[in-house]
Design an enzyme around this catalytic site. Structure first.
Site, mmCIF file in Angstrom:
data_model
loop_
_atom_site.group_PDB
_atom_site.id
_atom_site.type_symbol
_atom_site.label_atom_id
_atom_site.label_comp_id
_atom_site.label_asym_id
_atom_site.label_seq_id
_atom_site.Cartn_x
_atom_site.Cartn_y
_atom_site.Cartn_z
ATOM 1 N N HIS A 155 0.818 -1.218 0.000
ATOM 2 C CA HIS A 155 0.000 0.000 0.000
ATOM 3 C C HIS A 155 0.852 1.267 0.000
ATOM 4 O O HIS A 155 0.346 2.344 -0.283
ATOM 5 C CB HIS A 155 -0.920 0.003 1.223
ATOM 6 N N ASP A 364 3.627 9.462 -0.654
ATOM 7 C CA ASP A 364 2.448 8.669 -0.292
ATOM 8 C C ASP A 364 2.234 7.597 -1.348
ATOM 9 O O ASP A 364 2.366 7.882 -2.543
ATOM 10 C CB ASP A 364 1.199 9.590 -0.259
HETATM 11 P P1 ADQ Z 1 -2.934 5.930 4.883
HETATM 12 O O1 ADQ Z 1 -1.526 6.394 5.046
HETATM 13 O O2 ADQ Z 1 -3.682 5.665 6.128
HETATM 14 O O3 ADQ Z 1 -3.030 4.633 3.949
HETATM 15 P P2 ADQ Z 1 -4.902 7.310 3.069
HETATM 16 O O4 ADQ Z 1 -4.770 6.655 1.744
HETATM 17 O O5 ADQ Z 1 -5.137 8.781 2.959
HETATM 18 O O6 ADQ Z 1 -3.641 7.125 4.024
HETATM 19 O O7 ADQ Z 1 -6.130 6.643 3.824
HETATM 20 C C1 ADQ Z 1 -6.606 7.152 5.042
HETATM 21 C C2 ADQ Z 1 -8.074 6.754 5.242
HETATM 22 O O8 ADQ Z 1 -8.453 7.073 6.579
HETATM 23 C C3 ADQ Z 1 -9.019 7.524 4.314
HETATM 24 O O9 ADQ Z 1 -10.053 6.679 3.909
HETATM 25 C C4 ADQ Z 1 -9.553 8.649 5.222
HETATM 26 O O10 ADQ Z 1 -10.849 9.107 4.887
HETATM 27 C C5 ADQ Z 1 -9.557 7.986 6.576
HETATM 28 N N1 ADQ Z 1 -9.348 9.016 7.622
HETATM 29 C C6 ADQ Z 1 -8.316 9.856 7.737
HETATM 30 N N2 ADQ Z 1 -8.508 10.682 8.796
HETATM 31 C C7 ADQ Z 1 -9.680 10.351 9.351
HETATM 32 C C8 ADQ Z 1 -10.435 10.838 10.468
HETATM 33 N N3 ADQ Z 1 -10.048 11.872 11.230
HETATM 34 N N4 ADQ Z 1 -11.605 10.236 10.734
HETATM 35 C C9 ADQ Z 1 -12.046 9.221 9.964
HETATM 36 N N5 ADQ Z 1 -11.379 8.725 8.906
HETATM 37 C C10 ADQ Z 1 -10.207 9.271 8.604
HETATM 38 C C11 ADQ Z 1 -2.091 3.751 3.311
HETATM 39 C C12 ADQ Z 1 -1.062 4.408 2.386
HETATM 40 C C13 ADQ Z 1 -1.767 5.253 1.342
HETATM 41 C C14 ADQ Z 1 -2.765 4.380 0.564
HETATM 42 C C15 ADQ Z 1 -3.664 3.606 1.517
HETATM 43 C C16 ADQ Z 1 -4.541 2.597 0.786
HETATM 44 O O11 ADQ Z 1 -0.159 5.208 3.138
HETATM 45 O O12 ADQ Z 1 -0.835 5.834 0.440
HETATM 46 O O13 ADQ Z 1 -3.565 5.217 -0.257
HETATM 47 O O14 ADQ Z 1 -2.915 2.889 2.482
HETATM 48 O O15 ADQ Z 1 -3.802 1.791 -0.064
#
Ligand code: ADQ
Length: 465
Positions: A155, A364
């Protein structure tokens, strides 16, 4: 019948109040389609030998949750996964702290995963392992006689060989990846970096003309599978949440000001310190916006036991204080900074209300918030996405305002451009990005990966006659 078995470090059982993160949403989308088993750590640490997994079933999915020994968990998760692999794979050498003790714990937790998973496996299973916590699991399962198709999806970014070589056991890590039949990455960049690692270790001839990797008797299919979002569900969630109490109160409190939003786990890779500086630069360079914009940053705390995360938290609190102290007025606060989680639907409602989505990670794998922001918008009057070129999502969402997150002046200027962008241009950019999201949504992502895995099932032996 074939059954899908997903394995990840952490399992999230469906709960109304819980907000599944990016990985959990992806795993669930695959399992809900096909049914199957999700195996991983349930979130409890103990001081004795972990027992057999609990096996609750919810909506056709069996959740196999194991416990981990407290001390080992600390070295494996806070240590090797988050103080070694995470910073290294995100090109942050400064944050990396390697020790063999952590590496040993990483191996031993992977061994525990293999031992506890093995009795649950059935002859026709397809096994899909997720993320950097579990790279050695494929080898561990092979060593215990598993011959079924094994897939691995990363990921986060995969680093180039010059960066990867910093890791003392980097060759073992590459070797371990070759025990899978399918290895998936978020972007072409990550795949290229993986190929560079394979070439470095096994020579150019290991990569065949059809892109497959051949090492001894094993063939590995390494490909790009960019993770997507569930566009229709997000659109509906965002629309409904607009009339919820929380979103309405937030909206009313803006008193007609434009809203700029960021949503990130509190992590140094998300570029929040640089983003706050860019906002400060924006307020200095374009004083006409003073009092007319609110920047709402939601950043729930994560990995609080890792030192680098405590440091970033402190820096952000100071930066918020500095900006608000300098620019705020009696009736205006420039930054609202919240360290808490919200139900996912509420977040989508807030994103829909935003005129600008600010997604500027320093590195990211993909960044789902960028995609969620686009999906949540009202297509008739959409907000503008400002997106870092160093997020995997920038490869697909090139109709966003793309910025280098380290260039605070350029990000400040992009904020100004976004706030004053005419509706026609906003709609055109948004329609372009929505089309990309629909073409490669979350269901497509999981289906493509599972199909690749199915194709690696060895053909049955035909008996002549
Ligand atoms: P993350 O580093 O966790 O994921 P991201 O892809 O942005 O980053 O996913 C975060 C998820 O958590 C999103 O669905 C977001 O809506 C949710 N989220 C964030 N803050 C929140 C809050 N305060 N309350 C509720 N929900 C919240 C890792 C990798 C990324 C990759 C994903 C998926 O680092 O690059 O996109 O996995 O493969």
């Amino acid at each position: 019948m074939t059954r899908l078995v997903c394995v990840s470090n952490r399992i999230s059982l469906p709960r109304k109040s819980a907000a599944p993160g990016g990985l959990a949403v992806g795993v669930l989308s695959a399992l809900k389609r096909t049914g199957g088993l999700w195996f991983g750590w349930g979130g409890e640490t103990i001081d004795k030998e972990p027992g057999d997994p609990a096996l609750p079933v919810r909506e056709g999915v069996t959740y196999a949750t194991i416990e981990l020994r407290r001390r080992e968990f600390d070295l494996y998760y806070n240590g090797y996964a988050n103080e070694v692999l995470w910073p290294l794979f995100h090109y942050f050498l400064k944050g990396m702290r390697y020790s063999t003790e952590q590496h040993d714990a990483y191996q031993s937790v992977n061994q525990l995963f293999a031992e506890r998973l093995l009795p649950l496996l059935q002859p026709k299973d397809l096994i899909w392992v997720h993320d950097y916590h579990l790279i050695p699991l494929g080898r561990q399962l092979r060593e215990r006689g598993v011959r079924r198709p094994l897939g691995f999806f990363l990921h986060i970014p995969f680093p180039n060989i010059e960066m990867l070589r910093v890791l003392p056991p980097y060759a073992d890590l590459l070797h371990d990846l070759t025990h899978y039949d399918v290895v998936g990455f978020q972007t072409e960049n990550d795949l290229t970096a993986f190929h560079a690692g394979i070439t470095h270790l096994f020579g150019k001839e290991a990569i065949r003309s059809d892109g497959r990797i051949r090492i001894g008797e094993r063939t590995v299919r390494a490909e790009v599978f960019p993770i997507g979002v569930d566009v229709n569900t997000l659109q509906a969630e965002a629309f409904q949440a607009m009339s919820s109490d929380v979103v309405r109160r937030m909206y009313d409190s803006l008193m007609g000001r434009q809203l700029m939003m960021g949503v990130d786990r509190l992590d140094y890779s998300k570029g929040l310190v640089e983003r706050f500086s860019a906002y400060q630069h924006f307020l200095e360079a374009y004083p006409q916006y003073s009092g007319h914009i609110t920047y709402l940053q939601i950043a729930p705390l994560s990995r609080t036991d890792v030192r680098a995360y405590a440091e970033i938290r402190q820096s952000l609190e100071q930066a918020t204080g500095r900006t608000n102290g300098r620019f705020a007025d009696t009736d205006w606060t420039p930054i609202r900074y919240l360290n808490r989680n919200f139900p996912h639907a509420t977040l989508m409602g807030m994103l829909r209300a935003a005129n600008v989505g600010l997604v500027t990670p320093l590195r990211d794998g993909m960044n789902l918030v960028a995609k969620e922001f686009v999906a949540a918008q009202n297509p008739e009057d959409p907000g503008v996405l400002i997106l870092s070129t160093l997020a995997g999502a920038a490869r697909e969402l090139d109709a966003a305002l793309l910025v280098n997150p380290y260039d605070v002046r350029a990000v400040g200027h992009a904020i100004k451009v976004a706030l004053s962008m005419p509706r026609g241009e906003r709609r055109e950019r948004h329609a372009n990005m929505l089309e990309v999201l629909r073409r490669n949504d979350i269901a497509t992502w999981s289906r493509r990966f599972v199909e690749a895995l199915e194709k690696s099932v060895p053909a049955p032996v035909r008996i002549a006659g």
